[in-house]
Design a protein around this motif. Structure first.
Motif, PDB file in Angstrom:
ATOM      1  N   LYS A 128      19.077 -85.505 -21.103  1.00  8.10           N
ATOM      2  CA  LYS A 128      18.581 -85.991 -22.381  1.00  8.10           C
ATOM      3  C   LYS A 128      19.698 -86.093 -23.403  1.00  8.10           C
ATOM      4  CE  LYS A 128      13.822 -84.363 -21.791  1.00  8.10           C
ATOM      5  NZ  LYS A 128      12.740 -83.535 -22.351  1.00  8.10           N
ATOM      6  N   GLU A 129      20.714 -85.249 -23.274  1.00  6.43           N
ATOM      7  CA  GLU A 129      21.815 -85.296 -24.215  1.00  6.43           C
ATOM      8  C   GLU A 129      22.761 -86.451 -23.926  1.00  6.43           C
ATOM      9  OE1 GLU A 129      23.649 -81.551 -23.923  1.00  6.43           O
ATOM     10  OE2 GLU A 129      21.955 -80.416 -24.725  1.00  6.43           O
ATOM     11  N   LEU A 130      22.603 -87.070 -22.761  1.00 10.57           N
ATOM     12  CA  LEU A 130      23.507 -88.154 -22.371  1.00 10.57           C
ATOM     13  C   LEU A 130      22.886 -89.532 -22.580  1.00 10.57           C
ATOM     14  CD1 LEU A 130      24.955 -86.704 -19.062  1.00 10.57           C
ATOM     15  CD2 LEU A 130      26.023 -86.708 -21.319  1.00 10.57           C
ATOM     16  N   VAL A 131      21.710 -89.596 -23.164  1.00  7.59           N
ATOM     17  CA  VAL A 131      21.031 -90.873 -23.324  1.00  7.59           C
ATOM     18  C   VAL A 131      20.729 -91.101 -24.773  1.00  7.59           C
ATOM     19  CG1 VAL A 131      20.029 -90.763 -21.036  1.00  7.59           C
ATOM     20  CG2 VAL A 131      18.771 -89.808 -22.950  1.00  7.59           C
ATOM     21  N   VAL A 132      20.499 -92.357 -25.101  1.00  4.60           N
ATOM     22  CA  VAL A 132      20.129 -92.737 -26.444  1.00  4.60           C
ATOM     23  C   VAL A 132      18.864 -93.559 -26.359  1.00  4.60           C
ATOM     24  CG1 VAL A 132      22.474 -92.697 -27.297  1.00  4.60           C
ATOM     25  CG2 VAL A 132      21.556 -94.798 -26.314  1.00  4.60           C
ATOM     26  N   GLY A 133      18.175 -93.695 -27.388  1.00  4.32           N
ATOM     27  CA  GLY A 133      16.961 -94.504 -27.407  1.00  4.32           C
ATOM     28  C   GLY A 133      15.737 -93.633 -27.486  1.00  4.32           C
ATOM     29  N   GLY A 134      14.602 -94.292 -27.295  1.00  4.47           N
ATOM     30  CA  GLY A 134      13.331 -93.608 -27.419  1.00  4.47           C
ATOM     31  C   GLY A 134      12.850 -93.049 -26.110  1.00  4.47           C
ATOM     32  N   GLU A 135      11.519 -92.878 -26.009  1.00  8.25           N
ATOM     33  CA  GLU A 135      10.925 -92.314 -24.820  1.00  8.25           C
ATOM     34  C   GLU A 135      10.891 -93.364 -23.701  1.00  8.25           C
ATOM     35  OE1 GLU A 135       7.109 -90.968 -25.859  1.00  8.25           O
ATOM     36  OE2 GLU A 135       7.813 -89.338 -27.176  1.00  8.25           O
ATOM     37  N   VAL A 136      10.732 -92.797 -22.525  1.00  6.96           N
ATOM     38  CA  VAL A 136      10.632 -93.679 -21.365  1.00  6.96           C
ATOM     39  C   VAL A 136       9.312 -94.428 -21.434  1.00  6.96           C
ATOM     40  CG1 VAL A 136      10.517 -93.754 -18.854  1.00  6.96           C
ATOM     41  CG2 VAL A 136      12.055 -92.136 -19.993  1.00  6.96           C
ATOM     42  N   PRO A 137       9.311 -95.771 -21.246  1.00  2.65           N
ATOM     43  CA  PRO A 137       8.055 -96.525 -21.283  1.00  2.65           C
ATOM     44  C   PRO A 137       7.113 -96.034 -20.188  1.00  2.65           C
ATOM     45  CG  PRO A 137       9.936 -98.009 -21.386  1.00  2.65           C
ATOM     46  CD  PRO A 137      10.477 -96.659 -21.069  1.00  2.65           C
ATOM     47  N   PRO A 138       5.810 -96.063 -20.460  1.00  2.00           N
ATOM     48  CA  PRO A 138       4.852 -95.562 -19.454  1.00  2.00           C
ATOM     49  C   PRO A 138       4.873 -96.448 -18.209  1.00  2.00           C
ATOM     50  CG  PRO A 138       3.698 -96.696 -21.221  1.00  2.00           C
ATOM     51  CD  PRO A 138       5.134 -96.576 -21.668  1.00  2.00           C
ATOM     52  N   LEU A 139       4.652 -95.775 -17.096  1.00  2.74           N
ATOM     53  CA  LEU A 139       4.628 -96.481 -15.821  1.00  2.74           C
ATOM     54  C   LEU A 139       3.841 -95.633 -14.829  1.00  2.74           C
ATOM     55  CD1 LEU A 139       5.842 -99.121 -14.643  1.00  2.74           C
ATOM     56  CD2 LEU A 139       7.637 -97.713 -13.625  1.00  2.74           C
ATOM     57  N   PRO A 140       2.894 -96.199 -14.116  1.00  2.00           N
ATOM     58  CA  PRO A 140       2.142 -95.434 -13.113  1.00  2.00           C
ATOM     59  C   PRO A 140       3.071 -94.879 -12.044  1.00  2.00           C
ATOM     60  CG  PRO A 140       1.060 -97.527 -13.580  1.00  2.00           C
ATOM     61  CD  PRO A 140       2.394 -97.579 -14.253  1.00  2.00           C
ATOM     62  N   GLN A 141       2.617 -93.765 -11.482  1.00  2.00           N
ATOM     63  CA  GLN A 141       3.459 -93.081 -10.519  1.00  2.00           C
ATOM     64  C   GLN A 141       3.767 -93.942  -9.303  1.00  2.00           C
ATOM     65  OE1 GLN A 141       5.056 -90.353 -10.940  1.00  2.00           O
ATOM     66  NE2 GLN A 141       5.960 -90.348  -8.886  1.00  2.00           N
ATOM     67  N   LYS A 142       2.760 -94.718  -8.837  1.00  2.00           N
ATOM     68  CA  LYS A 142       3.011 -95.535  -7.646  1.00  2.00           C
ATOM     69  C   LYS A 142       4.062 -96.613  -7.923  1.00  2.00           C
ATOM     70  CE  LYS A 142      -0.800 -98.769  -8.485  1.00  2.00           C
ATOM     71  NZ  LYS A 142      -2.020 -99.363  -7.907  1.00  2.00           N
ATOM     72  N   LEU A 143       4.175 -97.041  -9.174  1.00  2.00           N
ATOM     73  CA  LEU A 143       5.201 -98.027  -9.491  1.00  2.00           C
ATOM     74  C   LEU A 143       6.566 -97.380  -9.604  1.00  2.00           C
ATOM     75  CD1 LEU A 143       3.356-100.373 -11.993  1.00  2.00           C
ATOM     76  CD2 LEU A 143       3.611-100.558  -9.516  1.00  2.00           C
ATOM     77  N   TRP A 144       6.582 -96.058  -9.959  1.00  2.00           N
ATOM     78  CA  TRP A 144       7.863 -95.355  -9.876  1.00  2.00           C
ATOM     79  C   TRP A 144       8.374 -95.353  -8.424  1.00  2.00           C
ATOM     80  CZ3 TRP A 144      11.084 -94.342 -13.608  1.00  2.00           C
ATOM     81  CH2 TRP A 144      10.604 -94.165 -14.918  1.00  2.00           C
ATOM     82  N   VAL A 145       7.437 -95.183  -7.489  1.00  2.00           N
ATOM     83  CA  VAL A 145       7.825 -95.221  -6.074  1.00  2.00           C
ATOM     84  C   VAL A 145       8.307 -96.617  -5.700  1.00  2.00           C
ATOM     85  CG1 VAL A 145       7.002 -94.901  -3.718  1.00  2.00           C
ATOM     86  CG2 VAL A 145       6.206 -93.374  -5.542  1.00  2.00           C
ATOM     87  N   VAL A 146       7.620 -97.624  -6.213  1.00  2.00           N
ATOM     88  CA  VAL A 146       8.065 -98.992  -5.955  1.00  2.00           C
ATOM     89  C   VAL A 146       9.465 -99.212  -6.519  1.00  2.00           C
ATOM     90  CG1 VAL A 146       7.604-101.411  -6.481  1.00  2.00           C
ATOM     91  CG2 VAL A 146       5.720 -99.893  -5.857  1.00  2.00           C
ATOM     92  N   SER A 147       9.699 -98.664  -7.711  1.00  2.00           N
ATOM     93  CA  SER A 147      11.020 -98.796  -8.309  1.00  2.00           C
ATOM     94  C   SER A 147      12.076 -98.070  -7.485  1.00  2.00           C
ATOM     95  CB  SER A 147      10.993 -98.246  -9.740  1.00  2.00           C
ATOM     96  OG  SER A 147      10.006 -98.907 -10.509  1.00  2.00           O
ATOM     97  N   TRP A 148      11.669 -96.932  -6.934  1.00  2.00           N
ATOM     98  CA  TRP A 148      12.592 -96.194  -6.055  1.00  2.00           C
ATOM     99  C   TRP A 148      13.016 -97.053  -4.853  1.00  2.00           C
ATOM    100  CZ3 TRP A 148      15.565 -92.092  -4.942  1.00  2.00           C
ATOM    101  CH2 TRP A 148      15.760 -91.755  -3.613  1.00  2.00           C
ATOM    102  N   LYS A 149      12.046 -97.719  -4.246  1.00  2.00           N
ATOM    103  CA  LYS A 149      12.359 -98.578  -3.109  1.00  2.00           C
ATOM    104  C   LYS A 149      13.237 -99.749  -3.546  1.00  2.00           C
ATOM    105  CE  LYS A 149       8.167 -97.370  -0.578  1.00  2.00           C
ATOM    106  NZ  LYS A 149       6.898 -97.847   0.015  1.00  2.00           N
ATOM    107  N   SER A 150      12.974-100.250  -4.716  1.00  2.00           N
ATOM    108  CA  SER A 150      13.816-101.323  -5.228  1.00  2.00           C
ATOM    109  C   SER A 150      15.240-100.826  -5.440  1.00  2.00           C
ATOM    110  CB  SER A 150      13.224-101.856  -6.533  1.00  2.00           C
ATOM    111  OG  SER A 150      14.028-102.876  -7.060  1.00  2.00           O
ATOM    112  N   TRP A 151      15.382 -99.592  -5.953  1.00  2.00           N
ATOM    113  CA  TRP A 151      16.714 -99.008  -6.128  1.00  2.00           C
ATOM    114  C   TRP A 151      17.439 -98.923  -4.794  1.00  2.00           C
ATOM    115  CZ3 TRP A 151      19.678 -94.981  -4.509  1.00  2.00           C
ATOM    116  CH2 TRP A 151      20.778 -94.623  -5.296  1.00  2.00           C
ATOM    117  N   ILE A 152      16.698 -98.559  -3.753  1.00  2.00           N
ATOM    118  CA  ILE A 152      17.292 -98.470  -2.421  1.00  2.00           C
ATOM    119  C   ILE A 152      17.781 -99.842  -1.971  1.00  2.00           C
ATOM    120  CG2 ILE A 152      16.812 -97.977  -0.004  1.00  2.00           C
ATOM    121  CD1 ILE A 152      17.053 -95.454  -1.660  1.00  2.00           C
TER     122      ILE A 152
END
Length: 1646
Positions: free
Chosen positions: A1158-1182
């Motif tokens: 948290k000390e290394l970032v700037v800006g506001g809160e993380v935008p809301p996102l359903p958990q299953k889409l976090w998993v989708v994002s993880w696969k996209s990162w891969i």
């Protein structure tokens, strides 16, 4: 019981009878008064009796009274006969005849008459008159029966052998008459007394003279007569006809034939007679047909020389054979149901007569018999049902027709005419024009034609011939021709009869033509009609084809063509595809010029169903010439080049159409018209025949499909000038042929839908084949196109059936590259469309418009401007004529036609685009009010198409203005349309404008972008949440895809011209411009997803939207464009986290903060996102990681130059991992963290090189980690922190993380290879960037390993082995390492890990079986590394030696005390290492070490201590116990090897000293020898402390070593160190030797 005679003859004048009797009696009295008084008296007495009866009787009773006195009246007549006087006998017999004629004679008097007649026969008196008397006597009423009847018949038979020819002929006639009357009596008897008789015993002896008791009297007489006839013909004695030994065999056969032929009812009603047929007649016939009965000579008693029939003993008898065949005809034709098996034999006998070795008259007889039989429809039906349809029997019907076919085929071979009795072959040159059959076998010839007027055979009717009459030239072949013609018609009638049986058989069994009933009721659907046709057609077809080809007579050709027509009609009627193809193939061959036209010019082989005879016919000609002299002179009506085809051998070949071809063509067309609905799959053959024939006749079609002869008026037809020459004789036939051709296709309208589809399919296929021809020959395609149009025009009433396949093909033709063909097809199609819209059909108006206009729509994919111009022209005509009446559903089709003019795949000219836009303007100006709401979207799309077209930019700008026009119209009608409909249209407008935003032209693109942005700004607030989903899917995401596509296709060449002066160098290519557009679009879309996140989350398919966005980001990040890739990674981070890390903002910062994320970032809160889409994002990162680590070729360079992401890209990407992993750590599986997955990604990132173009932008301090390396280790630590959590489900992947760290650590020993673009010094780059990362990774790995080595997952995966291997690689290099700190750090790490893990290894020995050889290799390669360092000072050497001693201490403490539990091979390796270390502890290549060998003395001592530690025993243990204890063999082996090694060194040293003379050995040899002497001294000291030293094997070895030491004394002077060490060792032997004399007391010290 005999039948009584009738009372009188109706209508007979009794007075006349009396007068006749009185006259005869007076004459008899007058002639007898001179010599025969008794006769005179008897006659006068009879005269008185007659007068009295006449005077005393009335007219009604006169004849009856005369009959009562018949015996008295007969007495003078019999007396007159007994006189044997010729005159008296004549008068008497004449009177008897009158008595019989007027039925005055009584039955009781018949016996006397017979006796007297027999007496006359014996005396040879009045034989002729006698025969005249017998005829009425036997034939009138039942005067004679039984034996009397037999005597009468015998009289006739005997007179048949008279010497008088007149008597013989009269007797023969009388016999025939009497025999027939006997069987006629049976018929009368059966008719008068039809009651059943009593059943007789089942069997009757064959040799009995009595008839079966079951028969009535007349039947009994007939039975006996028929049986005796058979016996007499068979040369056996008769049983009933006593008084005769033999008869003429021809006569007997003739009588048998007449009986079975004229009285079949007798044989069918009486089983006894049927038995005679089966048991007597059939064997007799078969016997007489036997091959050994070659001749027969009839010479009987009483015969004259003129009646003797003699034949050559080698030649068969014609009278016998002819009568036998006549009997066969009746047996087969009438009695086949009674004689099924025999019929098979008889048919085979007839077929044998057709063989080539038979006489000509024999073949003629057989053909005549077969002609009669095969012309009976009932017989053919029976034959096929009883034989051919039964698989286990011989196919008799098929064999019969095959036999005829074989004969016809053989008739045209040269060998056939070698016999003098065959058809004569005329080879006169002048006779070739006569009617007949021609053939060519190496020459030319003619078989004359004989007219056959009926089925009655000439030879079968030659009953009066004693020798075979000569066979007329061509008679047999003419008879075969008539046979084939009649049997073909019979076949048609039989099949028709079978098909009609179903109706008649429902009410009862059918009866035969002869009045008898069939015992077998045939079911109507037994398939017999197909079986019958299958058995016959092949043979018929081959024969008819051959005869037709050979015929030069018009009537004969017409007959054969009728046969072909009949066969074709039957095949079509039965829907037999194989037969239909074969028949039509033969028919078509006859209509085309030449015998093999179909094969030669069309490549169509003969069907497999045609036999070899017909196949040979197609190759009948010996050359390729169309020689009309082969089969007679035929009139040539046309000559020309064949219609072009793919198989045409030469474009200049000429063929000739003859009058015979025209005759065949007319009949072919007539047949096709009759069966047009049943031709089916054979249409293709018929069509290609018509196409080629009409081509040769110079006939070309009109556009409407009809045919006329081509003329100079080319406006009426589409064909070019004709290549054929048509004679005047054929010009009158051409209109008839054209009419018949048109009729064939008109008749299809009466067929069913299947027939219509078969025709259309065949026409389409033929058209495609024609279109495949070379460019100059494609006019041949006009025939199928013309007939397609004609077929479509005449079947408009059932348009729904055929419209689609028909128009589909015409549309396909419209795509042809030939201008004439293409124009012809599109004109015909558009005309057909206009007519179809105005005609009546089976469809409703709405469906008809959809179907018809659908064909017009199908032209929209046509790439030719002339076709599209006709399409638009037709559409405008339809709009003007039917626009106000069109169904609302049709407007979609109309708009699609207009829109497709500017389809991007077509590049039409300005004129066509203007025409299309004018049609669109017509719709928007005149019919906009009539358009349904669902067409508004399509209209907008059409306008958009004209906006994106590039041919006419003014029209494109006008299209954008029309979009505003439509928008205004929608806005004005929004209240009527409703919010949903209006919003839908608006969205379509947005879509269209978004597509214009990616236009290639800057003016249009800018206009589209500004218009779209203004529209969204003005109306976007009105969009509901659900509509936002449409915006995402239909506008935003497609816009991204289009931008991506444009970027991919953008050119990388620099823009030249005036436009170049206005561009910055960073935007001087299309690719750079589209990169800027893509980045802008990407940021904008991500901004929408970030700012509108809460609204978008309300969408049900937001997950799909999210995946689509990530997919686009994945693509952008993977592009080989540094600017676009970095922007995509930042957008990925922003859309996920809504913030950017400090390291990402400044990639070159060196600040390392240990604070939280948290000390290394700037800006506001993380935008809301359903958990299953976090998993989708993880696969996209891969996936992004995989793409970044897979270098791609640069778009503007060769494939050898790869694009490598820069440090900024990698660091930005890696900074996304920690917060993303923190979100998904509980939702991902452990399989994703195995080494092949995520760790391999980190490894690949670490291995990516930094290109020379990126190096100047990376600020890096020597000895420190790069930002990318720091990010990698930070990500690994994040994963490790999760794995050591007790509740983590990812702990199973901990070994993969350790393996990754080991892989990073191994870079110190195996750095990455040099990159091709690397500008720095390789060693400098490794020391500054690789070594620090590897050492840092190793420290972290040791930390992780030390903390997790006791984990079950780590133990089971033997990570310790991998650790040892990695460390071994670096330790083996030692001083050869690029950085000296690497091997020292590795040694320290290995020592620490081994100290921690050795207790664990001992606890789990089975899990570490592979550790021991690896560890032994590592220790040996490190302790005795060949890589030395000559620059080390003594302190550095001592420090390094201390490291070596540390490993020896590890062996001594952690391994040797537990060697009994370790593998033997490993312990052996350790002993060898210790032996080697204890002896050879000096590096021979080290100069400094050579001067002071004591630098490795500590290692040698440590090794000796370790070795000797294995032999120490407790001194308090008594000797007995030590003796009983089991010594470990490895300890003794270690000391034994040590002693052997010392001995080897000492012996070698002594030998080398003696051989070197005054030369001094190297210092290394001296140091080595000194070390061995010291080892011997040490061993003796150790051994002397043991109480059982003398018993030890080591004691013996040391004693044996003593001579070696003694021999070394002369050499010890070379060095004082050697001398001192030798003296010390020899003194130690004193103690060793004393042990043998004075043992050391137990418990005492040495």
């Amino acid at each position: 019981m005999a039948l009584e005679p009738t009372g009188g003859v109706v209508g007979v004048d009794g007075k006349r009878v009396v007068d006749l009797l009185l006259n005869d009696l007076r004459t008899l009295s007058t002639e007898a008064k001179k010599k025969y008084n008794s006769v005179k008296e008897a006659a006068e007495s009879a005269l008185v009796k007659v007068r009295n009866i006449s005077s005393n009787s009335t007219e009604s009773t006169l004849l009856q009274n005369l009959r009562a006195a018949s015996s008295e009246l007969l007495n003078p007549l019999l007396t007159g006969c007994s006189t044997k006087n010729v005159r008296l006998v004549q008068i008497s017999l004449q009177a008897i005849q009158k008595l019989v004629e007027y039925r005055v004679l009584e039955t009781s008097s018949a016996a006397a008459v017979v006796s007297e007649l027999w007496s006359l026969l014996e005396n040879g008196c009045e034989e002729l008159r006698l025969l005249q008397t017998l005829t009425p006597f036997v034939c009138t009423d039942l005067l004679v029966t039984g034996p009397n009847l037999a005597r009468c018949l015998v009289i006739c038979f005997r007179l048949n052998f008279s010497k008088d020819p007149i008597v013989i002929n009269t007797a023969s006639a009388t016999v025939r008459n009497l025999v027939g009357s006997v069987f006629l009596r049976v018929q009368q008897e059966d008719g008068m007394r039809s009651g059943e008789l009593a059943i007789a015993p089942p069997s009757i002896p064959r040799n009995t003279k009595a008839p079966p008791p079951t028969l009535r009297p007349c039947a009994a007489d007939a039975y006996m007569l028929f049986r005796d006839l058979c016996l007499l013909v068979n040369m056996e004695q008769p049983l009933w006809l006593t008084g005769i030994d033999a008869i003429s065999r021809p006569l007997g056969l003739e009588l048998i034939e007449s009986l079975i032929g004229q009285y079949p009812s007798v044989f069918f009603k009486h089983t006894e007679f049927a038995a005679l047929l089966k048991e007597d007649v059939c064997p007799l016939v078969i016997k007489l047909f036997s091959p050994n009965v070659k001749s027969f000579q009839a010479s009987y008693q009483g015969s004259s020389a003129n009646t003797t029939v003699s034949n050559s003993p080698l030649r068969p008898s014609f009278p016998v054979a002819m009568r036998l065949i006549r009997i066969l005809v009746y047996l087969i034709g009438l009695y086949h149901e009674l004689l099924a098996t025999e019929c098979e034999i008889f048919v085979s006998l007839l077929l044998k007569f057709l063989e080539s070795d038979k006489m000509g008259w024999q073949r003629a007889l057989s053909l005549e018999a077969l002609h009669r039989l095969l012309s009976q429809s009932n017989f053919l039906i029976w034959l096929v049902r009883h034989f051919d349809m039964k698989g286990s029997t011989v196919k008799v019907c098929e064999n019969a027709f095959k036999g005829v076919a074989s004969y016809v085929a053989s008739a045209f071979t040269r060998n056939h005419y070698s016999s003098n009795n065959g058809d004569a072959l005329k080879e006169e040159p002048g006779a070739t024009g006569a009617a007949g059959f021609g053939f060519r076998i190496g020459g030319s010839g003619l078989i004359p034609l004989v007219e056959i007027t009926s089925k009655r055979g000439y030879f079968l009717e030659s009953l009066d011939k004693h020798e075979a009459p000569p066979v007329a030239d061509g008679y047999c072949l003419s008879r075969a021709t008539a046979l084939l013609a009649d049997s073909t018609q019979t076949l048609f009638a039989a099949i028709d009869l079978i098909q009609q049986e179903g109706i008649s058989d429902q009410n009862g069994s059918s009866s035969t033509a002869n009045g008898h009933h069939s015992e077998e009721v045939v079911k109507p659907k037994d398939g017999s009609e197909k079986a019958l046709f299958t058995s016959c057609y092949s043979s018929l077809l081959s024969s008819v084809g051959l005869l037709l080809e050979a015929s030069n007579d018009e009537s004969t050709s017409d007959s054969m063509l009728n046969c072909l027509s009949t066969l074709s009609m039957i095949a079509c009627k039965l829907k037999d595809a194989t037969a239909r193809e074969a028949c039509l193939y033969a028919f078509c061959c006859s209509a085309l010029p030449g015998k093999n036209y179909l094969q030669k010019f069309l490549g169509i082989p003969s069907p497999a169903s045609l036999n070899t005879t017909f196949a040979a016919l197609l190759l009948f000609s010996s050359d390729d010439k169309n020689d009309d002299s082969d089969y007679g002179v035929q009139q040539v009506v046309a000559t020309g080049v064949p219609c072009p085809s793919l198989h045409l051998p030469s474009p200049n070949v000429q063929v000739m159409v003859t009058s015979k071809n025209m005759q065949c063509l007319r009949l072919l067309l007539g047949c096709a018209s009759a069966v047009a609905g049943d031709i089916g799959t054979a249409w293709s053959l018929l069509l290609v025949t018509l196409q080629h024939t009409l081509w040769l006749l110079a006939m070309r079609p009109y556009v409407n499909g009809l045919y006329v002869k081509s003329s100079s008026d080319q406006e009426l037809t589409t064909g070019g000038p004709s290549t054929s020459t048509v004679t005047t004789a054929a010009r009158s036939d051409i209109p008839i042929v054209a009419s018949m051709v048109d009729k064939v296709f008109d008749e299809v309208k009466n067929g069913d839908e299947v027939a219509l589809h078969h025709l259309i399919s065949a026409l389409a296929k033929q058209s495609l084949d024609s279109l495949a021809l070379p460019h100059g020959a494609r006019e041949a395609a006009l025939f199928p196109l013309a007939k397609l149009l004609q077929t479509g025009a005449v079947n408009l009433y059932r348009m729904s059936t055929y419209w689609q396949p028909l128009t589909h093909h015409i549309i396909e033709v419209c795509n042809h590259n030939n201008n004439n063909v293409r124009e012809w097809a599109v004109i015909g199609l558009t005309n057909l469309i206009r007519v179809a819209l105005q005609s009546k059909s089976d469809l409703q108006q709405k469906d008809k418009e959809r179907l018809v206009l659908g064909s017009l729509v199908s032209l929209s994919i046509n790439p030719y401007a002339d076709v599209r111009s006709k399409q638009i022209e037709c559409l405008v005509t339809v709009l003007h004529n039917h626009g106000s009446q069109l169904n609302s559903s049709m407007w979609k089709e109309i708009i699609s036609i207009i829109a497709d003019i500017v389809d991007p795949q077509f590049k039409f000219g300005e004129q066509l685009i203007k025409d299309g836009f004018d049609a669109l303007h017509l719709v928007t100006s005149d019919f906009l009010q009539q358009l349904p709401w669902d067409c508004m979207e399509q209209l907008v799309e059409a306008v958009k198409r004209y906006g994106v077209q590039t041919a006419e930019q003014n029209k494109a700008l006008s299209a954008i203005s029309q979009l505003w026009t439509i928008s205004d119209f929608v806005f004005r009608r929004s209240d009527i349309m409703g919010a949903d409909a209006a919003e839908k249209v608006w969205l379509v407008v947005y879509v269209c404008l978004s597509e214009l935003c990616v236009d290639a032209r800057s003016a249009v693109r800018k206009s589209g972008v500004s218009t779209l942005l203004q529209t969204i700004a003005a109306h976007g607030h009105a969009l509901r949440p659900n509509t936002w989903g449409h915006m995402i899917w239909q506008i935003i995401l497609p816009l991204m895809d289009k931008v991506r596509a444009q970027w991919r296709s953008a050119s990388t060449e620099k823009i030249d011209g005036a436009e170049k002066m206005l561009l910055h160098h960073s935007r001087d290519t299309e690719s750079k411009q589209w990169t800027e557009t893509t980045i802008a679009t990407l940021h904008a879309v991500c901004r929408v997803f970030t700012t509108q996140r809460n609204t978008l989350l309300q969408l049900n398919d937001f997950g799909n939207c999210w995946e689509s966005l990530l997919s686009f980001l994945e693509w952008a990040a993977a592009t080989p464009n540094a600017e676009l890739s970095l922007a995509a990674l930042k957008c990925f981070q922003e859309v996920l986290l809504g913030k950017i890390s400090v390291q990402t903002l400044d990639m070159n910062t060196r600040e390392k903060s240990s604070s939280s994320l948290k000390e290394l970032v700037v800006g506001g809160e993380v935008p809301p996102l359903p958990q299953k889409l976090w998993v989708v994002s993880w696969k996209s990162w891969i996936r992004i990681a995989n793409s970044l680590t897979s270098p791609q070729p640069l778009p503007d360079s060769s494939k050898e130059t790869k694009y490598v992401p820069g440090p900024s890209h990698l660091t930005t990407f890696l900074h996304i991992f920690p917060p993303l992993f923190d979100r998904v750590r509980r939702d991902i599986s452990v399989d994703e963290l195995v080494y092949e997955k995520l760790p391999s990604i980190f490894e690949a990132i670490a291995m990516l090189p930094i290109s020379s173009a990126q190096s100047p932008f990376v600020l890096h301090q020597a000895g420190s980690l790069t930002p990318t390396q720091e990010a990698i280790l930070e990500d690994v630590k994040t994963i490790y922190a999760e794995m050591i959590n007790a509740n983590s489900s990812l702990r199973c992947a901990l070994p993969s993380i350790l393996k990754l760290l080991l892989r990073f650590s191994s870079l110190a020993a195996n750095p990455p290879p040099r990159h091709s673009n690397m500008q720095k010094d390789y060693k400098e780059w490794v020391c500054s960037q690789v070594i620090p990362f590897a050492e840092c990774s190793l420290r972290f790995c040791v930390e992780c390993f030390a903390a997790t080595s006791h984990y079950k997952e780590v133990i089971e995966t033997t990570s310790l082995v991998d650790f040892v291997k990695v460390m071994s690689a670096c330790l083996s290099l030692k001083y050869a390492c690029i950085s000296s700190s690497s091997w020292r750090l590795s040694a320290s790490a290995l020592l620490n890990i081994l100290r921690i893990n050795m207790p664990i290894v001992r606890q789990h020995p089975s899990a570490f079986t592979t550790l021991w050889p690896t560890l032994a290799d590592a220790l040996e390669r490190f302790l005795f590394s060949p890589n030395g360092c000559a620059t080390l000072n003594p302190d550095e050497r001592k420090r390094d030696e201390f490291v070596d001693c540390s490993f020896i201490d590890l062996i001594r403490i952690e391994i040797l005390p537990f060697y009994q539990t370790l593998p033997v091979d490993f312990v052996q390796r350790i002993i060898e290492i210790l032996n080697k270390g204890s002896i050879c502890s000096l590096d021979p290549t080290d100069v400094l070490a050579s001067e002071s060998y004591t630098q490795r003395l500590e290692l040698s001592r440590s090794c000796f201590d370790a070795l000797l530690s294995m032999s120490k025993d407790d001194c308090l243990v008594n000797r007995e116990e030590r003796t009983r204890s089991q010594r470990d063999p490895l300890a003794h082996t270690a000391l034994t090897n040590l002693v052997d090694r010392c001995k080897q060194v000492l012996v070698s040293f002594g030998r080398d000293v003696r051989g070197a003379g005054e030369m001094r050995l190297p210092a290394s040899r001296i140091a080595e020898t000194s070390a061995c002497l010291t080892a011997v001294h040490t061993l003796i000291d150790r051994l002397s402390g043991r109480s059982d030293a003398v018993l030890s094997p080591l004691y013996t070895q040391l004693v044996l070593l003593h001579p070696t030491l003694v021999e070394l004394i002369p050499c010890s002077h070379i060095d004082s160190q050697i001398e001192t060490s030798l003296v010390t060792a020899l003194k130690a032997y004193q103690t060793l030797l004393l042990l043998k004399v004075v043992p050391i007391p137990q418990g005492a010290s040495p």
